[in-house]
Scaffold this motif. Structure first.
Motif, PDB file in Angstrom:
ATOM      1  N   VAL A   1       0.643  -1.435   0.213  1.00 51.81           N
ATOM      2  CA  VAL A   1       0.058   0.417   0.041  1.00 51.81           C
ATOM      3  C   VAL A   1       0.564   1.045  -0.079  1.00 51.81           C
ATOM      4  CG1 VAL A   1      -1.849   1.234   1.005  1.00 51.81           C
ATOM      5  CG2 VAL A   1      -1.518  -1.006   1.584  1.00 51.81           C
ATOM      6  N   LEU A   2       1.024   2.183  -1.049  1.00 51.26           N
ATOM      7  CA  LEU A   2       1.436   3.322  -0.769  1.00 51.26           C
ATOM      8  C   LEU A   2       0.902   3.906  -0.758  1.00 51.26           C
ATOM      9  CD1 LEU A   2       3.919   3.597  -2.786  1.00 51.26           C
ATOM     10  CD2 LEU A   2       3.258   5.492  -4.416  1.00 51.26           C
ATOM     11  N   VAL A   3       1.459   4.933   0.576  1.00 55.13           N
ATOM     12  CA  VAL A   3       1.085   6.094   1.113  1.00 55.13           C
ATOM     13  C   VAL A   3       0.778   7.685   0.255  1.00 55.13           C
ATOM     14  CG1 VAL A   3       0.688   7.274   3.297  1.00 55.13           C
ATOM     15  CG2 VAL A   3       0.811   4.397   2.947  1.00 55.13           C
ATOM     16  N   CYS A   4       0.619   8.192   0.219  1.00 53.08           N
ATOM     17  CA  CYS A   4       0.651   9.895  -0.682  1.00 53.08           C
ATOM     18  C   CYS A   4       0.217  10.951   0.557  1.00 53.08           C
ATOM     19  CB  CYS A   4       0.179  10.329  -1.791  1.00 53.08           C
ATOM     20  SG  CYS A   4       1.015   8.626  -2.865  1.00 53.08           S
ATOM     21  N   SER A   5       0.785  11.809   0.452  1.00 49.29           N
ATOM     22  CA  SER A   5       0.007  13.555   2.198  1.00 49.29           C
ATOM     23  C   SER A   5       0.066  14.464   1.087  1.00 49.29           C
ATOM     24  CB  SER A   5       0.473  12.718   3.261  1.00 49.29           C
ATOM     25  OG  SER A   5      -0.301  12.184   3.812  1.00 49.29           O
ATOM     26  N   THR A   6      -0.830  15.622   1.250  1.00 47.56           N
ATOM     27  CA  THR A   6      -0.068  16.784   0.868  1.00 47.56           C
ATOM     28  C   THR A   6      -1.248  18.482   1.681  1.00 47.56           C
ATOM     29  OG1 THR A   6       0.010  18.470  -1.106  1.00 47.56           O
ATOM     30  CG2 THR A   6      -1.987  17.044  -1.063  1.00 47.56           C
ATOM     31  N   GLY A   7      -0.479  19.342   2.068  1.00 48.50           N
ATOM     32  CA  GLY A   7      -0.937  20.130   2.453  1.00 48.50           C
ATOM     33  C   GLY A   7       0.400  20.615   3.485  1.00 48.50           C
ATOM     34  N   LEU A   8      -0.366  20.905   5.002  1.00 52.40           N
ATOM     35  CA  LEU A   8       0.831  21.191   5.280  1.00 52.40           C
ATOM     36  C   LEU A   8       2.166  21.163   5.662  1.00 52.40           C
ATOM     37  CD1 LEU A   8       1.081  24.715   6.420  1.00 52.40           C
ATOM     38  CD2 LEU A   8      -0.059  24.329   8.190  1.00 52.40           C
ATOM     39  N   ILE A   9       3.388  21.778   6.031  1.00 49.44           N
ATOM     40  CA  ILE A   9       4.370  21.025   6.693  1.00 49.44           C
ATOM     41  C   ILE A   9       4.436  21.333   8.466  1.00 49.44           C
ATOM     42  CG2 ILE A   9       6.359  20.703   7.079  1.00 49.44           C
ATOM     43  CD1 ILE A   9       7.103  21.597   3.591  1.00 49.44           C
ATOM     44  N   GLY A  10       5.001  20.344   8.834  1.00 48.38           N
ATOM     45  CA  GLY A  10       4.865  20.384  10.417  1.00 48.38           C
ATOM     46  C   GLY A  10       3.927  20.190  11.405  1.00 48.38           C
ATOM     47  N   GLN A  11       2.350  19.550  11.003  1.00 50.21           N
ATOM     48  CA  GLN A  11       1.428  18.997  11.577  1.00 50.21           C
ATOM     49  C   GLN A  11       1.163  17.278  11.567  1.00 50.21           C
ATOM     50  OE1 GLN A  11      -1.899  21.880  10.458  1.00 50.21           O
ATOM     51  NE2 GLN A  11      -0.630  23.419  11.629  1.00 50.21           N
ATOM     52  N   ARG A  12       0.778  16.839  12.194  1.00 45.69           N
ATOM     53  CA  ARG A  12       0.297  16.275  12.703  1.00 45.69           C
ATOM     54  C   ARG A  12      -0.849  15.627  12.228  1.00 45.69           C
ATOM     55  NH1 ARG A  12       1.820  12.146  17.145  1.00 45.69           N
ATOM     56  NH2 ARG A  12       0.296  10.375  16.154  1.00 45.69           N
ATOM     57  N   LEU A  13      -1.408  14.906  11.409  1.00 45.28           N
ATOM     58  CA  LEU A  13      -2.542  14.222  10.643  1.00 45.28           C
ATOM     59  C   LEU A  13      -3.465  13.634  11.211  1.00 45.28           C
ATOM     60  CD1 LEU A  13      -1.202  12.629   7.318  1.00 45.28           C
ATOM     61  CD2 LEU A  13      -2.509  14.874   7.207  1.00 45.28           C
ATOM     62  N   PRO A  14      -4.611  14.274  11.556  1.00 48.30           N
ATOM     63  CA  PRO A  14      -5.651  13.694  12.123  1.00 48.30           C
ATOM     64  C   PRO A  14      -6.283  12.364  11.934  1.00 48.30           C
ATOM     65  CG  PRO A  14      -6.967  14.755  10.393  1.00 48.30           C
ATOM     66  CD  PRO A  14      -6.112  15.203  10.734  1.00 48.30           C
ATOM     67  N   LEU A  15      -5.660  11.592  13.051  1.00 49.87           N
ATOM     68  CA  LEU A  15      -5.337  10.491  12.502  1.00 49.87           C
ATOM     69  C   LEU A  15      -6.739   9.043  12.403  1.00 49.87           C
ATOM     70  CD1 LEU A  15      -3.827   7.439  11.834  1.00 49.87           C
ATOM     71  CD2 LEU A  15      -2.940   6.941  13.131  1.00 49.87           C
ATOM     72  N   ASP A  16      -7.454   9.841  12.712  1.00 47.88           N
ATOM     73  CA  ASP A  16      -8.967   8.820  12.956  1.00 47.88           C
ATOM     74  C   ASP A  16      -9.520   9.125  12.014  1.00 47.88           C
ATOM     75  OD1 ASP A  16      -8.637   8.057  15.638  1.00 47.88           O
ATOM     76  OD2 ASP A  16      -9.794   8.963  17.024  1.00 47.88           O
ATOM     77  N   ASN A  17      -9.804  10.593  11.364  1.00 44.18           N
ATOM     78  CA  ASN A  17     -10.206  10.940  10.372  1.00 44.18           C
ATOM     79  C   ASN A  17     -10.038  10.213   8.932  1.00 44.18           C
ATOM     80  OD1 ASN A  17     -10.464  13.210  12.529  1.00 44.18           O
ATOM     81  ND2 ASN A  17     -11.731  13.837  10.945  1.00 44.18           N
ATOM     82  N   LEU A  18      -8.311  10.057   8.583  1.00 45.72           N
ATOM     83  CA  LEU A  18      -7.967   9.300   7.433  1.00 45.72           C
ATOM     84  C   LEU A  18      -8.039   8.202   7.975  1.00 45.72           C
ATOM     85  CD1 LEU A  18      -5.867   8.970   5.251  1.00 45.72           C
ATOM     86  CD2 LEU A  18      -4.340   8.701   7.089  1.00 45.72           C
TER      87      LEU A  18
END
Length: 405
Positions: free
Chosen positions: A118-135
């Motif tokens: 499974v490849l994973v790609c993210s884009t947006g603001l640098i330097g913040q954790r993702l809201p994992l539950d939302n993802l």
């Protein structure tokens, strides 16, 4: 069936689901700050082949999903790609990498595949954790919504947008002489930080041709070299750039690699031009072509030097055909040329002849059309290269000064 003869048709406005064997979805999971915006996409390869190749940013601060995905594609197999907008998951350390790992495992459980595929790609603001539950919740929604229709493809393209104003898709059909065809599709995001290595972009490309991972890699690297690495909006390199090509083999056709690469390059160039056309705040799309150079590398160096000049870019924004700003940038390069033999044309008007005054610059109308063509004749050889860029505007400064607020 081996396909040795081919006819490349025009680019089609559909993306990753056009090629046989692929499903896609895009959903809203509440990751993006824009209420209701789609922000999680999933692209799945149903085979029969699960071959893949990818290229990534060369930025030394590569984001967690890039580090994970580089490991995933190492064996030439990718079953699915999970993408999100609304957060880059870059410069987030070990916890950010664990978030990527967790999201890949979650998708693997949903699809009954291996997390290592499974490849994973993210884009947006640098330097913040993702809201994992939302993802994770978004990946569940996306898995339930997977489909093959044009609307499914469009939803996925919309989900990866950040500062983009429009989704970006392209596809192509290659008909073979023996009968039948194979398809290549793709989607991209990117509107700023566009520079080689690759651009602030996420790109997913799909094909139903029968190709090995090694051939996919060869074709992809050549296509990227002549497309995404020729798009240079602002000279800034991202931490998250990823371009992945997946092959399902569902057409049953083994293409001629040269012909496949030509078709793939056409799709990638179309997407790259869409990126430049949607560059943040831009009012002109600029094609800087250097020709009659001693080598292709020198032609690219000259075109890139001009495309990165803020003085040149602001002149174009002001509809000022100031060819002196072009010539001065050419002079900073290591390219082989005699200054007294260099000519410059802007929108077909030869404003500089032999390194000096040419036709009246007032003959150049930069206000009539968004597209601007700059041609630089080095009179030093037979090679050429074009860089695609855009002007530098007040809107670009405003958008990027307020990006994280």
């Amino acid at each position: 069936m081996s396909a040795t003869q081919h006819q490349i048709e025009g680019v089609i406005t559909q993306g990753v689901t056009l090629a046989r064997g692929f499903r896609a979805a895009g959903v809203s999971a509440g990751i993006s700050a824009l209420e209701g915006k789609k922000d999680v996409a999933l692209v799945v390869n149903d085979g029969p082949l699960k071959n893949a190749a990818a290229v990534f940013t060369t930025n030394r601060f590569a984001a967690a999903p890039v580090l994970w995905s580089q490991q995933v594609v190492g064996d030439g197999r990718v079953d699915a790609v999970l993408l999100n907008s609304g957060g880059a998951n870059a410069c987030t350390g070990a916890p950010g990498f664990q978030d990527t790992h967790t999201s890949a495992e979650h998708v693997a459980d949903l699809l009954n595949i291996s997390a290592g595929d499974v490849l994973v790609c993210s884009t947006g603001l640098i330097g913040q954790r993702l809201p994992l539950d939302n993802l994770l919740a978004g990946s569940e929604q996306a898995a339930r919504a997977l489909g093959v229709s044009p609307s499914d493809s469009l939803a996925a393209a919309e989900a990866i947008m950040t500062t983009d104003t429009v989704p970006k898709q392209a596809a192509i059909c290659v008909e073979v002489e023996q009968g039948g065809d194979y398809l290549i599709g793709g989607m991209a995001k990117g509107a700023g930080m566009l520079a080689p290595g690759l651009a602030t972009m996420l790109v997913v490309l799909t094909t139903d041709a029968v190709l090995s991972p090694e051939d996919l890699d060869t074709a992809l690297r050549q296509a990227v070299r002549l497309s995404f690495n020729r798009a240079d909006a602002d000279g800034c390199m991202s931490t998250n750039d990823t371009v992945v090509l997946m092959g399902s083999g569902a057409s049953g056709l083994v293409p001629d690699l040269v012909g496949f690469t030509e078709a793939l390059t056409k799709v990638c160039q179309d997407l790259a031009l869409q990126l430049i056309g949607d560059a943040e705040g831009a009012s002109h799309d600029i094609h800087v072509r250097t020709f009659n150079a001693a080598t292709e590398e020198e032609a690219e160096e000259v075109s890139r030097a001009v495309s990165r000049s803020n003085l040149f870019k602001t002149a174009i924004f002001g509809n000022d055909p100031n060819w002196g700003r072009i010539l001065s940038e050419v002079g900073t390069t290591s390219a082989d040329f005699d200054p007294e033999n260099v000519n410059v044309l802007i929108n077909g008007v030869q404003v500089c002849t032999g390194g000096g005054i040419g036709q009246d610059r007032k003959l150049v109308d930069l206000a009539a059309d968004r597209k601007v063509t700059v041609e630089i004749d080095l009179a030093a050889g037979e090679h050429e290269a074009t860089i695609w860029t855009n002007d530098l505007t007040h809107d670009y400064v405003h958008e990027n000064s307020a990006y994280s607020s």
